[in-house]
Design a protein around this motif. Structure first.
Motif, mmCIF file in Angstrom:
data_model
loop_
_atom_site.group_PDB
_atom_site.id
_atom_site.type_symbol
_atom_site.label_atom_id
_atom_site.label_comp_id
_atom_site.label_asym_id
_atom_site.label_seq_id
_atom_site.Cartn_x
_atom_site.Cartn_y
_atom_site.Cartn_z
ATOM 1 N N LEU A 1 9.379 -3.918 3.223
ATOM 2 C CA LEU A 1 8.257 -4.206 2.328
ATOM 3 C C LEU A 1 8.424 -5.492 1.523
ATOM 4 C CD1 LEU A 1 7.523 -0.640 0.937
ATOM 5 C CD2 LEU A 1 6.187 -1.915 2.609
ATOM 6 N N ASP B 1 8.392 2.351 10.253
ATOM 7 C CA ASP B 1 7.111 1.658 10.425
ATOM 8 C C ASP B 1 5.937 2.477 9.883
ATOM 9 O OD1 ASP B 1 8.407 -0.469 11.596
ATOM 10 O OD2 ASP B 1 8.102 0.275 13.655
ATOM 11 N N VAL B 2 5.914 3.773 10.194
ATOM 12 C CA VAL B 2 4.839 4.644 9.715
ATOM 13 C C VAL B 2 4.922 4.788 8.196
ATOM 14 C CG1 VAL B 2 3.935 7.006 9.793
ATOM 15 C CG2 VAL B 2 4.698 5.890 11.888
ATOM 16 N N ALA C 1 6.255 2.611 6.134
ATOM 17 C CA ALA C 1 5.861 1.323 5.546
ATOM 18 C C ALA C 1 4.344 1.170 5.530
ATOM 19 C CB ALA C 1 6.499 0.175 6.321
ATOM 20 N N ALA C 2 3.677 1.628 6.582
ATOM 21 C CA ALA C 2 2.214 1.551 6.621
ATOM 22 C C ALA C 2 1.597 2.425 5.527
ATOM 23 C CB ALA C 2 1.701 1.981 7.995
ATOM 24 N N ALA C 3 2.148 3.619 5.344
ATOM 25 C CA ALA C 3 1.651 4.504 4.285
ATOM 26 C C ALA C 3 1.886 3.869 2.915
ATOM 27 C CB ALA C 3 2.337 5.865 4.372
ATOM 28 N N CYS C 4 3.051 3.263 2.728
ATOM 29 C CA CYS C 4 3.364 2.611 1.447
ATOM 30 C C CYS C 4 2.432 1.430 1.189
ATOM 31 C CB CYS C 4 4.809 2.135 1.429
ATOM 32 S SG CYS C 4 5.989 3.482 1.277
ATOM 33 N N ARG C 5 2.154 0.644 2.209
ATOM 34 C CA ARG C 5 1.236 -0.499 2.038
ATOM 35 C C ARG C 5 -0.159 -0.025 1.634
ATOM 36 N NH1 ARG C 5 4.119 -2.707 6.840
ATOM 37 N NH2 ARG C 5 5.487 -4.324 6.009
ATOM 38 N N ARG C 6 -0.597 1.074 2.235
ATOM 39 C CA ARG C 6 -1.908 1.631 1.874
ATOM 40 C C ARG C 6 -1.906 2.085 0.410
ATOM 41 N NH1 ARG C 6 -3.536 6.643 1.512
ATOM 42 N NH2 ARG C 6 -1.794 7.482 2.679
#
Length: 156
Positions: free
Chosen positions: A16, A81-82, A84-89
């Motif tokens: 991140l 990866d999944v 990180a995507a949840a965290c970015r959202r």
């Protein structure tokens, strides 16, 4: 779970943000702070065996953290990866809340802020002088009356 959570948080932090701090909370969770982006992410064990609760929020002036604006439950086995995507959202939601928030830090549309404003307005109305104030006023008037009475009987 604690060691695995710490390892996952370290990997996630590297994905991140280039600059970050990872530390353990008293409750057993792990926090990732990105001072340069003024955001934080918390990872904590969730109800399920393989699930973690991910929360995101802002870092306020002075370094204090604002309460989490958004949260999600993510399977720990899903991979970095999944996660990180949840965290970015979640970070995007926290950023959009910060953009809509007035100086006080609460979003303009939140029900809690509206209730607090109503309660503050209600407190300003109503009885202007409380019972305690009336008792003090009556005591002062009584003392003055006693003084006037005693002077009138001594000199009169």
């Amino acid at each position: 779970m604690g060691g695995q959570l710490r390892d996952t948080a370290t990997e996630l932090a590297a994905v991140l943000w280039r600059e970050h701090t990872v530390y353990r909370e008293r409750s057993g969770g792990v926090v990732i702070r990105g001072e340069h982006v003024r955001r934080w992410i918390s990872l904590a064990p969730a109800g399920g065996r393989d699930e973690i609760l991910v929360r995101a929020g802002r870092i306020l002036d002075g370094g204090t953290t604002a309460p989490a604006r958004s949260e999600a439950v993510v399977p720990l086995s899903a991979g970095t990866d999944v996660l990180a995507a949840a965290c970015r959202r979640l970070l995007a939601e926290a950023a959009s809340d910060a953009a809509r928030a007035p100086q006080g830090g609460t979003p303009t549309g939140s029900g809690r802020a509206r209730r607090q404003e109503k309660a503050a307005r209600r407190k300003g109305r109503g009885r202007h002088t409380g019972l305690g104030s009336w008792v003090i006023v009556l005591c002062v008037v009584g003392v003055i009356g006693l003084y006037v009475y005693s002077n009138a009987t001594l000199h009169g």
